[in-house]
Write an enzyme that holds these catalytic residues in place. Structure first.
Site, PDB file in Angstrom:
ATOM      1  N   ASN A  13       6.604  -1.768  -2.435  1.00 56.42           N
ATOM      2  CA  ASN A  13       6.888  -1.508  -3.866  1.00 56.42           C
ATOM      3  C   ASN A  13       8.032  -0.413  -3.898  1.00 56.42           C
ATOM      4  OD1 ASN A  13       6.914  -1.273  -6.566  1.00 56.42           O
ATOM      5  ND2 ASN A  13       4.998  -0.320  -6.715  1.00 56.42           N
ATOM      6  N   LYS A  15       9.562   0.462  -6.677  1.00 55.44           N
ATOM      7  CA  LYS A  15       9.246   1.192  -7.878  1.00 55.44           C
ATOM      8  C   LYS A  15      10.831   1.427  -8.577  1.00 55.44           C
ATOM      9  CE  LYS A  15       5.380   3.633  -6.350  1.00 55.44           C
ATOM     10  NZ  LYS A  15       4.292   4.556  -6.777  1.00 55.44           N
ATOM     11  N   GLY A 177       1.295   7.987  -4.244  1.00 57.98           N
ATOM     12  CA  GLY A 177       2.340   8.778  -4.368  1.00 57.98           C
ATOM     13  C   GLY A 177       1.852  10.328  -4.293  1.00 57.98           C
TER      14      GLY A 177
HETATM   15  C1  PEP Z   1       2.238   2.126  -5.092  1.00 57.83           C
HETATM   16  O1  PEP Z   1       3.081   2.556  -5.834  1.00 57.83           O
HETATM   17  O2  PEP Z   1       1.890   0.844  -4.965  1.00 57.83           O
HETATM   18  C2  PEP Z   1       1.968   3.092  -3.701  1.00 57.83           C
HETATM   19  C3  PEP Z   1       1.029   2.581  -3.023  1.00 57.83           C
HETATM   20  O3  PEP Z   1       2.782   4.171  -3.558  1.00 57.83           O
HETATM   21  P1  PEP Z   1       2.521   5.142  -2.631  1.00 57.83           P
HETATM   22  O4  PEP Z   1       2.530   4.330  -1.219  1.00 57.83           O
HETATM   23  O5  PEP Z   1       3.767   6.102  -2.629  1.00 57.83           O
HETATM   24  O6  PEP Z   1       1.381   5.821  -2.676  1.00 57.83           O
END
Ligand code: PEP
Length: 257
Positions: A13, A15, A177
């Site tokens: 992901n 983002k 995150g």
């Molecule tokens: C996410 O946003 O789906 C996610 C798991 O982010 P991270 O791996 O940065 O925690």
């Protein structure tokens, strides 16, 4: 993981990261460095603007392209929105639905999540449905009740046939995150509870074959222990998916016997 009954899916992901030029470099590197083993499916959920290029570059590879959101209507006066059929037309195969960032920052209610899930399924996409508790809910020990509520609301009206195409991602909000990954036991316990809820809603066979990912600061150092849990069938990976070598390390781990 239990590969006998279900697919392992490793999904990135991104983002709001990576311009098309950056996406191109990433996709080329990933494609040329993929391990031979094909024990897990690989998905890149990229920003809308990167989709056409990613689809083109990854066309003859085993990396599928996903989106991170959609609008539930087919078309109409919804400035700035993108429909499921537009994504399907671009050869997008997966779409993230109900990510906590969309629920928390963009006001997505359970009803909206349900509408988006239905729209994705109507267009032939495979939704990755995100559920997960916040820190307060975990501390109050209501995690499983809350997730049962989220799941029932999101899956309202989804038929058993449609459910076969749905992937669930368990993403504790406190772990996304933050670098605070759930312990393998915490992740395994909630993923197992999710499978229990699916069993009640759809029966043992569908519950057993549904891919349930863990997401929340998964990286190359903790993936092995998380994926060793019987009910954790892959990962939805944010931060660690932005670097192709870190993402590849996770793919290698998911490919192990
Ligand atoms: C996410 O946003 O789906 C996610 C798991 O982010 P991270 O791996 O940065 O925690």
């Amino acid at each position: 993981m239990n590969r006998k009954y279900r697919k392992t899916v490793i999904a990135a992901n991104w983002k709001m990261h990576k311009t098309p030029a950056e996406a191109k470099l990433f996709a080329e590197h990933l494609k040329s460095s993929l391990p031979r083993a094909k024990r897990c499916s690989i998905v890149l959920c990229v920003p809308y603007v990167d989709i056409p290029l990613a689809v083109k570059l990854l066309k003859d590879s085993r990396i599928a392209v996903g989106a991170q959101n959609l609008h539930w209507e087919e078309c109409g006066p919804f400035t700035g929105e993108v429909s499921a059929s537009m994504l399907a037309d671009l050869d997008v195969k997966y779409v993230i639905i109900g990510h906590s960032e969309r629920r928390c920052m963009f006001g997505e209610t359970d009803m909206i999540v349900n509408q988006k899930l239905r729209a994705a399924l109507r267009a032939g996409l495979r939704p990755i449905l995100c559920v997960g508790e916040d820190l307060q809910q975990r501390e109050l020990d209501v995690t499983e009740e809350f997730i049962a509520y989220q799941l029932k609301a999101a899956l309202a009206g989804i038929t058993p046939e449609e459910m076969r195409r749905v992937i669930i991602a368990y993403e504790p909000i406190w772990a996304i995150g933050t670098g605070n990954t759930a312990t393998p036991e915490q992740a395994g316990q909630v993923c197992s509870a999710i499978r229990g809820i699916l069993r009640k809603l759809y029966g043992a066979r569908i519950a057993r074959s549904t891919t349930i990912q863990y997401g929340g600061s998964m990286n190359e150092n903790n993936a092995e222990a998380l994926l060793a849990q019987e009910d954790v069938d892959g990962g939805l990976i944010g931060t660690a998916s932005l670097d192709p070598d870190r993402f590849l390390d996770i793919i290698h781990i998911a490919n192990q016997d």
